[in-house]
Design a protein around this motif. Structure first.
Motif, PDB file in Angstrom:
ATOM      1  N   ASP A 138       0.835  -1.208   0.000  1.00  9.36           N
ATOM      2  CA  ASP A 138       0.000   0.000   0.000  1.00  9.36           C
ATOM      3  C   ASP A 138       0.870   1.258   0.000  1.00  9.36           C
ATOM      4  OD1 ASP A 138       0.875  -0.725   2.535  1.00  9.36           O
ATOM      5  OD2 ASP A 138      -0.904   0.044   3.556  1.00  9.36           O
ATOM      6  N   ILE A 139       1.553   1.475  -1.115  1.00 13.27           N
ATOM      7  CA  ILE A 139       2.443   2.636  -1.261  1.00 13.27           C
ATOM      8  C   ILE A 139       1.597   3.884  -1.483  1.00 13.27           C
ATOM      9  CG2 ILE A 139       4.438   3.547  -2.476  1.00 13.27           C
ATOM     10  CD1 ILE A 139       4.800   0.797  -1.018  1.00 13.27           C
ATOM     11  N   LYS A 140       1.922   4.950  -0.767  1.00 16.91           N
ATOM     12  CA  LYS A 140       1.033   6.115  -0.736  1.00 16.91           C
ATOM     13  C   LYS A 140       1.503   7.294  -1.572  1.00 16.91           C
ATOM     14  CE  LYS A 140      -0.754   4.904   3.837  1.00 16.91           C
ATOM     15  NZ  LYS A 140      -0.946   5.360   5.244  1.00 16.91           N
ATOM     16  N   THR A 141       2.778   7.298  -1.993  1.00 15.75           N
ATOM     17  CA  THR A 141       3.287   8.400  -2.805  1.00 15.75           C
ATOM     18  C   THR A 141       3.792   7.864  -4.136  1.00 15.75           C
ATOM     19  OG1 THR A 141       5.475   8.225  -1.762  1.00 15.75           O
ATOM     20  CG2 THR A 141       3.906   9.782  -0.789  1.00 15.75           C
ATOM     21  N   ALA A 142       4.015   8.758  -5.088  1.00 16.34           N
ATOM     22  CA  ALA A 142       4.411   8.339  -6.439  1.00 16.34           C
ATOM     23  C   ALA A 142       5.471   9.279  -7.016  1.00 16.34           C
ATOM     24  CB  ALA A 142       3.181   8.290  -7.341  1.00 16.34           C
ATOM     25  N   ASP A 143       6.475   9.585  -6.214  1.00 16.89           N
ATOM     26  CA  ASP A 143       7.527  10.505  -6.649  1.00 16.89           C
ATOM     27  C   ASP A 143       8.667   9.754  -7.346  1.00 16.89           C
ATOM     28  OD1 ASP A 143       6.190  12.703  -5.556  1.00 16.89           O
ATOM     29  OD2 ASP A 143       7.040  12.314  -3.580  1.00 16.89           O
ATOM     30  N   TYR A 144       9.488  10.510  -8.089  1.00 17.23           N
ATOM     31  CA  TYR A 144      10.699   9.976  -8.744  1.00 17.23           C
ATOM     32  C   TYR A 144      10.368   8.784  -9.651  1.00 17.23           C
ATOM     33  CZ  TYR A 144      12.530  12.691  -4.844  1.00 17.23           C
ATOM     34  OH  TYR A 144      12.771  13.686  -3.933  1.00 17.23           O
ATOM     35  N   ARG A 145       9.357   8.944 -10.448  1.00 23.18           N
ATOM     36  CA  ARG A 145       8.919   7.839 -11.298  1.00 23.18           C
ATOM     37  C   ARG A 145       9.965   7.495 -12.357  1.00 23.18           C
ATOM     38  NH1 ARG A 145       6.710   6.716 -16.069  1.00 23.18           N
ATOM     39  NH2 ARG A 145       5.241   4.979 -16.179  1.00 23.18           N
ATOM     40  N   SER A 146      10.240   6.210 -12.511  1.00 22.98           N
ATOM     41  CA  SER A 146      11.187   5.740 -13.518  1.00 22.98           C
ATOM     42  C   SER A 146      10.501   5.620 -14.878  1.00 22.98           C
ATOM     43  CB  SER A 146      11.740   4.376 -13.109  1.00 22.98           C
ATOM     44  OG  SER A 146      12.492   3.813 -14.150  1.00 22.98           O
ATOM     45  N   HIS A 147      11.107   6.228 -15.897  1.00 23.69           N
ATOM     46  CA  HIS A 147      10.565   6.127 -17.250  1.00 23.69           C
ATOM     47  C   HIS A 147      10.751   4.723 -17.816  1.00 23.69           C
ATOM     48  CE1 HIS A 147       9.913  10.432 -17.311  1.00 23.69           C
ATOM     49  NE2 HIS A 147      11.161  10.624 -16.925  1.00 23.69           N
ATOM     50  N   ALA A 148      11.587   3.925 -17.179  1.00 18.39           N
ATOM     51  CA  ALA A 148      11.753   2.538 -17.608  1.00 18.39           C
ATOM     52  C   ALA A 148      10.459   1.744 -17.442  1.00 18.39           C
ATOM     53  CB  ALA A 148      12.884   1.878 -16.820  1.00 18.39           C
ATOM     54  N   ASN A 149       9.528   2.274 -16.641  1.00 20.92           N
ATOM     55  CA  ASN A 149       8.223   1.629 -16.484  1.00 20.92           C
ATOM     56  C   ASN A 149       7.311   1.830 -17.689  1.00 20.92           C
ATOM     57  OD1 ASN A 149       8.647   0.553 -13.909  1.00 20.92           O
ATOM     58  ND2 ASN A 149       7.949   2.419 -12.879  1.00 20.92           N
ATOM     59  N   ASP A 150       7.658   2.776 -18.559  1.00 20.18           N
ATOM     60  CA  ASP A 150       6.741   3.155 -19.628  1.00 20.18           C
ATOM     61  C   ASP A 150       6.402   2.006 -20.573  1.00 20.18           C
ATOM     62  OD1 ASP A 150       6.763   5.673 -18.563  1.00 20.18           O
ATOM     63  OD2 ASP A 150       8.025   6.573 -20.119  1.00 20.18           O
ATOM     64  N   LYS A 151       7.323   1.084 -20.760  1.00 22.95           N
ATOM     65  CA  LYS A 151       7.105  -0.016 -21.694  1.00 22.95           C
ATOM     66  C   LYS A 151       6.444  -1.230 -21.043  1.00 22.95           C
ATOM     67  CE  LYS A 151      10.844   1.184 -24.880  1.00 22.95           C
ATOM     68  NZ  LYS A 151       9.918   1.518 -25.991  1.00 22.95           N
ATOM     69  N   LEU A 152       6.093  -1.113 -19.771  1.00 20.73           N
ATOM     70  CA  LEU A 152       5.519  -2.233 -19.042  1.00 20.73           C
ATOM     71  C   LEU A 152       4.003  -2.066 -18.954  1.00 20.73           C
ATOM     72  CD1 LEU A 152       8.226  -2.478 -16.260  1.00 20.73           C
ATOM     73  CD2 LEU A 152       8.069  -3.773 -18.399  1.00 20.73           C
ATOM     74  N   LYS A 153       3.290  -3.104 -19.357  1.00 21.02           N
ATOM     75  CA  LYS A 153       1.845  -3.019 -19.536  1.00 21.02           C
ATOM     76  C   LYS A 153       1.131  -4.157 -18.804  1.00 21.02           C
ATOM     77  CE  LYS A 153       2.680   0.207 -22.684  1.00 21.02           C
ATOM     78  NZ  LYS A 153       2.324   1.629 -22.509  1.00 21.02           N
ATOM     79  N   GLU A 154      -0.155  -3.941 -18.588  1.00 22.67           N
ATOM     80  CA  GLU A 154      -1.036  -4.997 -18.079  1.00 22.67           C
ATOM     81  C   GLU A 154      -2.168  -5.185 -19.078  1.00 22.67           C
ATOM     82  OE1 GLU A 154      -3.930  -6.138 -14.308  1.00 22.67           O
ATOM     83  OE2 GLU A 154      -2.870  -4.226 -14.305  1.00 22.67           O
ATOM     84  N   LYS A 155      -2.331  -6.382 -19.600  1.00 22.66           N
ATOM     85  CA  LYS A 155      -3.381  -6.620 -20.584  1.00 22.66           C
ATOM     86  C   LYS A 155      -4.736  -6.657 -19.903  1.00 22.66           C
ATOM     87  CE  LYS A 155      -4.775  -9.556 -24.428  1.00 22.66           C
ATOM     88  NZ  LYS A 155      -4.556 -10.823 -25.161  1.00 22.66           N
ATOM     89  N   GLN A 156      -5.642  -5.843 -20.419  1.00 24.71           N
ATOM     90  CA  GLN A 156      -7.014  -5.815 -19.925  1.00 24.71           C
ATOM     91  C   GLN A 156      -7.939  -5.880 -21.129  1.00 24.71           C
ATOM     92  OE1 GLN A 156      -7.540  -2.390 -17.390  1.00 24.71           O
ATOM     93  NE2 GLN A 156      -5.966  -3.053 -15.947  1.00 24.71           N
ATOM     94  N   GLY A 157      -8.551  -7.050 -21.340  1.00 23.48           N
ATOM     95  CA  GLY A 157      -9.325  -7.253 -22.548  1.00 23.48           C
ATOM     96  C   GLY A 157      -8.418  -7.221 -23.754  1.00 23.48           C
ATOM     97  N   GLU A 158      -8.696  -6.326 -24.683  1.00 28.35           N
ATOM     98  CA  GLU A 158      -7.849  -6.169 -25.866  1.00 28.35           C
ATOM     99  C   GLU A 158      -6.896  -4.988 -25.743  1.00 28.35           C
ATOM    100  OE1 GLU A 158      -7.799  -8.443 -28.293  1.00 28.35           O
ATOM    101  OE2 GLU A 158      -9.209  -9.502 -26.997  1.00 28.35           O
ATOM    102  N   ASP A 159      -6.909  -4.335 -24.593  1.00 25.77           N
ATOM    103  CA  ASP A 159      -6.081  -3.144 -24.386  1.00 25.77           C
ATOM    104  C   ASP A 159      -4.856  -3.472 -23.541  1.00 25.77           C
ATOM    105  OD1 ASP A 159      -7.905  -1.557 -25.800  1.00 25.77           O
ATOM    106  OD2 ASP A 159      -9.119  -1.252 -23.993  1.00 25.77           O
ATOM    107  N   TYR A 160      -3.843  -2.585 -23.659  1.00 25.90           N
ATOM    108  CA  TYR A 160      -2.600  -2.742 -22.901  1.00 25.90           C
ATOM    109  C   TYR A 160      -2.290  -1.439 -22.166  1.00 25.90           C
ATOM    110  CZ  TYR A 160      -1.824  -6.981 -25.633  1.00 25.90           C
ATOM    111  OH  TYR A 160      -1.942  -8.223 -26.206  1.00 25.90           O
ATOM    112  N   PRO A 161      -3.057  -1.111 -21.102  1.00 24.98           N
ATOM    113  CA  PRO A 161      -2.749   0.107 -20.343  1.00 24.98           C
ATOM    114  C   PRO A 161      -1.446  -0.047 -19.557  1.00 24.98           C
ATOM    115  CG  PRO A 161      -4.436  -1.163 -19.227  1.00 24.98           C
ATOM    116  CD  PRO A 161      -4.204  -1.843 -20.550  1.00 24.98           C
ATOM    117  N   MET A 162      -0.953   1.071 -19.042  1.00 28.22           N
ATOM    118  CA  MET A 162       0.271   1.065 -18.244  1.00 28.22           C
ATOM    119  C   MET A 162       0.090   0.172 -17.018  1.00 28.22           C
ATOM    120  SD  MET A 162       2.519   3.182 -19.644  1.00 28.22           S
ATOM    121  CE  MET A 162       3.552   3.822 -18.347  1.00 28.22           C
ATOM    122  N   ASP A 163       1.118  -0.571 -16.720  1.00 31.35           N
ATOM    123  CA  ASP A 163       1.126  -1.382 -15.507  1.00 31.35           C
ATOM    124  C   ASP A 163       1.184  -0.443 -14.300  1.00 31.35           C
ATOM    125  OD1 ASP A 163       1.540  -3.222 -13.470  1.00 31.35           O
ATOM    126  OD2 ASP A 163       3.058  -4.352 -14.568  1.00 31.35           O
TER     127      ASP A 163
END
Length: 276
Positions: A138-163
């Motif tokens: 249960d992480i409460k903040t979202a600072d210093y986001r890594s852009h390396a996450n940009d290519k990581l996705k979660e498949k939902q139906g036919e879509d691939y939103p950001m993980d």
């Protein structure tokens, strides 16, 4: 407690295989813990080379679903008949990385885990296993986001939103007045994870073992120096905490952080052991 890195991108011993992934073995007075299992069965060979009997592990934790951490789960369960495995209930989802050709490639938990589902304990935001082991996501903040996450996705139906990394969890271990944080890849940001750990502990942990996810294994690109240094300043501010990192931190980012943190930062190469 004693923490051994069973597998990592690098190795300090000729008899320890290196591969893109992470697996760590922790011995405390009351537990034998496997934290992540690397990308495949090499973790079994490395454990044997290091004198670790994985059949005696009583508690296993999967930090998140990605196959460089979960690929060795089925091989581990094939040699260990008693350990409970703790993983986020979201780890059963479909996780992908965008390949260089723009085609999504599956990087979630291998199908070979399915026959062992009765051995799995699915966790939520937090779970106290006992008075020495605590899981939290249960992480409460979202600072210093890594852009390396940009290519990581979660498949939902036919879509691939950001993980959103709902499947990522972290482990706090308490023993003899010491507290150690294990955080896998820290996709949600090592600083954010540290902040939540500090809320739970009432202080900073004595040691942190984690990849900091400051480079992309797909592209080989390191995060901008400004971001790496900003993370380093946050880590430096925890004056009593020592850090052990590797895997998805990347060699270039490690070198930058080493300039800032000096002897408070160490590389957790495969085959290395640390006593806390």
């Amino acid at each position: 407690m004693k923490i051994t890195t069973l597998l990592e991108n690098t190795s300090c011993r000729a008899d320890v295989v290196h591969a893109h992934g992470l697996s760590q073995y922790v011995e405390t007075k009351t537990h034998k813990i496997l934290f992540d299992m690397g990308p495949g069965p090499a973790v079994l060979d490395n454990a044997r080379a290091l004198g670790v009997d994985l059949a005696l592990v009583d508690t296993a934790v999967l930090s998140h679903a990605h196959d460089d951490h979960s690929g060795g789960l089925a091989p581990f369960l094939s040699v260990n008949k008693t350990a409970r495995v703790y993983l986020s209930r979201a780890a059963m989802g479909d996780y992908y990385a965008m390949g260089k050709n723009g085609v999504p490639e599956f990087i979630g938990m291998p199908e070979e885990v399915r026959p062992f589902e009765d051995r799995l304990t699915l966790t939520g935001d937090a779970l106290t296993i006992d008075d020495t082991l605590r899981l939290f996501s249960d992480i409460k903040t979202a600072d210093y986001r890594s852009h390396a996450n940009d290519k990581l996705k979660e498949k939902q139906g036919e879509d691939y939103p950001m993980d959103e990394f709902r499947h990522e969890q972290n482990l706090l271990i308490y023993e003899d007045g010491k507290a150690v944080l294990l955080a896998g890849c820290s996709h949600r940001g090592i600083v954010n994870i540290l902040r939540r750990a500090e809320e739970l502990l009432g202080r900073s942990p004595d040691a942190v073992f984690a990849g900091f996810h400051l480079y992309s294994p797909g592209t080989g690109e390191t995060e901008p120096r400004e971001l790496v240094e900003a993370v380093g300043r946050e880590l430096l501010a925890r004056e009593l905490t020592v850090y052990y990192t590797g895997h998805c931190t990347g060699q270039d980012a490690f070198a930058i952080l080493k300039e800032q943190l000096g002897d408070r930062l160490h590389y957790m190469t495969g085959g290395s052991t640390v006593e806390i």
